[in-house]
Write an enzyme that holds these catalytic residues in place. Structure first.
Site, PDB file in Angstrom:
ATOM      1  N   ARG A  25      14.171   7.807  25.965  1.00 44.07           N
ATOM      2  CA  ARG A  25      14.646   7.786  27.344  1.00 44.07           C
ATOM      3  C   ARG A  25      14.382   6.422  27.966  1.00 44.07           C
ATOM      4  O   ARG A  25      13.430   5.730  27.617  1.00 44.07           O
ATOM      5  CB  ARG A  25      13.923   8.871  28.164  1.00 44.07           C
ATOM      6  CG  ARG A  25      14.256  10.297  27.761  1.00 44.07           C
ATOM      7  CD  ARG A  25      15.600  10.733  28.316  1.00 44.07           C
ATOM      8  NE  ARG A  25      15.646  10.562  29.755  1.00 44.07           N
ATOM      9  CZ  ARG A  25      15.167  11.475  30.618  1.00 44.07           C
ATOM     10  NH1 ARG A  25      14.602  12.591  30.182  1.00 44.07           N
ATOM     11  NH2 ARG A  25      15.259  11.276  31.922  1.00 44.07           N
ATOM     12  N   ARG A  58      -0.131  -4.327  20.235  1.00 41.48           N
ATOM     13  CA  ARG A  58      -0.219  -4.729  18.832  1.00 41.48           C
ATOM     14  C   ARG A  58      -0.483  -6.234  18.726  1.00 41.48           C
ATOM     15  O   ARG A  58      -1.327  -6.676  17.932  1.00 41.48           O
ATOM     16  CB  ARG A  58       1.072  -4.369  18.100  1.00 41.48           C
ATOM     17  CG  ARG A  58       1.087  -4.769  16.629  1.00 41.48           C
ATOM     18  CD  ARG A  58       2.388  -4.335  15.981  1.00 41.48           C
ATOM     19  NE  ARG A  58       2.450  -4.718  14.570  1.00 41.48           N
ATOM     20  CZ  ARG A  58       2.870  -5.882  14.116  1.00 41.48           C
ATOM     21  NH1 ARG A  58       3.298  -6.816  14.981  1.00 41.48           N
ATOM     22  NH2 ARG A  58       2.893  -6.143  12.819  1.00 41.48           N
ATOM     23  N   ASP A  95      -8.349   1.391  15.752  1.00 40.29           N
ATOM     24  CA  ASP A  95      -8.911   0.044  15.660  1.00 40.29           C
ATOM     25  C   ASP A  95      -9.425  -0.462  17.009  1.00 40.29           C
ATOM     26  O   ASP A  95     -10.486  -1.096  17.077  1.00 40.29           O
ATOM     27  CB  ASP A  95      -7.861  -0.926  15.115  1.00 40.29           C
ATOM     28  CG  ASP A  95      -7.508  -0.640  13.665  1.00 40.29           C
ATOM     29  OD1 ASP A  95      -8.216   0.155  13.026  1.00 40.29           O
ATOM     30  OD2 ASP A  95      -6.524  -1.218  13.174  1.00 40.29           O
ATOM     31  N   HIS A 116       0.806  -1.218   0.000  1.00 39.99           N
ATOM     32  CA  HIS A 116       0.000   0.000   0.000  1.00 39.99           C
ATOM     33  C   HIS A 116       0.840   1.269   0.000  1.00 39.99           C
ATOM     34  O   HIS A 116       0.401   2.311  -0.485  1.00 39.99           O
ATOM     35  CB  HIS A 116      -0.973  -0.007   1.183  1.00 39.99           C
ATOM     36  CG  HIS A 116      -0.351   0.289   2.503  1.00 39.99           C
ATOM     37  ND1 HIS A 116       0.202  -0.680   3.309  1.00 39.99           N
ATOM     38  CD2 HIS A 116      -0.190   1.460   3.177  1.00 39.99           C
ATOM     39  CE1 HIS A 116       0.658  -0.132   4.412  1.00 39.99           C
ATOM     40  NE2 HIS A 116       0.450   1.165   4.353  1.00 39.99           N
TER      41      HIS A 116
END
Length: 218
Positions: free
Chosen positions: A185, A199, A151, A75
């Site tokens: 950091r 995820r 989502d 894509h």
């Protein structure tokens, strides 16, 4: 709308360019960091346009095209083609020039979408700018925060990507070859781990859910 602590419901659908601008502003707080207004605008445009190439049903479409044609559908490459198409069909060259964006800047925008630094005739963009929209170094970029936020909201899965937390700990660092990157950091360690766990959770509960897979087959 540019607040760092906003919910998905209170934003418009253009989270990526907003997030890109927030990252630019944060990085400019680093000593000796000079990001021009044109560079900033290019990064925001890349954030706005980098997902143009998604077809119907997003990544399911890519799998469908690959099975039907035998060719891999990416894509990002389609986003670049559509970016050029929109400029050409809408005669946007003059409008781009008005904001200091010439042909080489447009190439820069397309490379930002790909997350791939390149050589230019006159431009000398900072290498870390290519890690904002599509971070090929470690996958931590504004795109990931946006789609996790969007989502999870529409699937009704309670996760909190917390983009504001990310902004608190980013810096510009150099590697052994003097290339500049977005660094983090040590206090962000648990946050970064949580992003990749979220995820994985979205893949388990949504993207690879049996209902989604059956719809893809249909």
């Amino acid at each position: 709308m540019c607040s760092e602590d906003v919910s998905y419901e209170s934003t418009t659908y253009i989270n990526d360019p907003i997030h890109a601008l927030q990252v630019i502003r944060k990085l400019k707080q680093n000593p000796n960091c000079e990001i021009s207004e044109t560079e900033s605008l290019c990064v925001q445009l890349a954030g706005l346009c980098h997902d143009l190439g998604h077809g119907p049903f997003s990544h399911s479409w890519e799998q469908y095209v690959q099975e039907k044609t035998g060719e891999k559908y990416e894509h990002e490459n389609m986003s670049i083609q559509l970016f050029d198409y929109l400029i050409r069909e809408n005669k946007l060259n003059d409008s781009f020039q008005r904001y200091g964006i010439d042909e080489e800047h447009r190439k820069f925008i397309k490379d930002l979408i790909l997350g791939k630094p390149a050589e230019y005739k006159t431009l000398k963009p900072k290498s870390y700018l290519f890690e904002i929209v599509a971070n090929k170094q470690n996958g931590l970029d504004i795109d990931k925060y946006e789609y996790l936020m969007r989502d999870s909201y529409f699937f009704g899965i309670k996760i909190d990507p917390n983009f504001g937390r990310y902004l608190t700990g980013i810096r510009i660092i150099e590697d052994g070859d003097k290339n500049e990157h977005i660094g983090y950091r040590d206090k962000l360690e648990s946050h970064i781990i949580s992003i990749f766990k979220q995820r994985a959770e979205m893949h388990d509960k949504a993207y690879k859910h049996k209902v989604c897979l059956r719809i893809e087959t249909m």
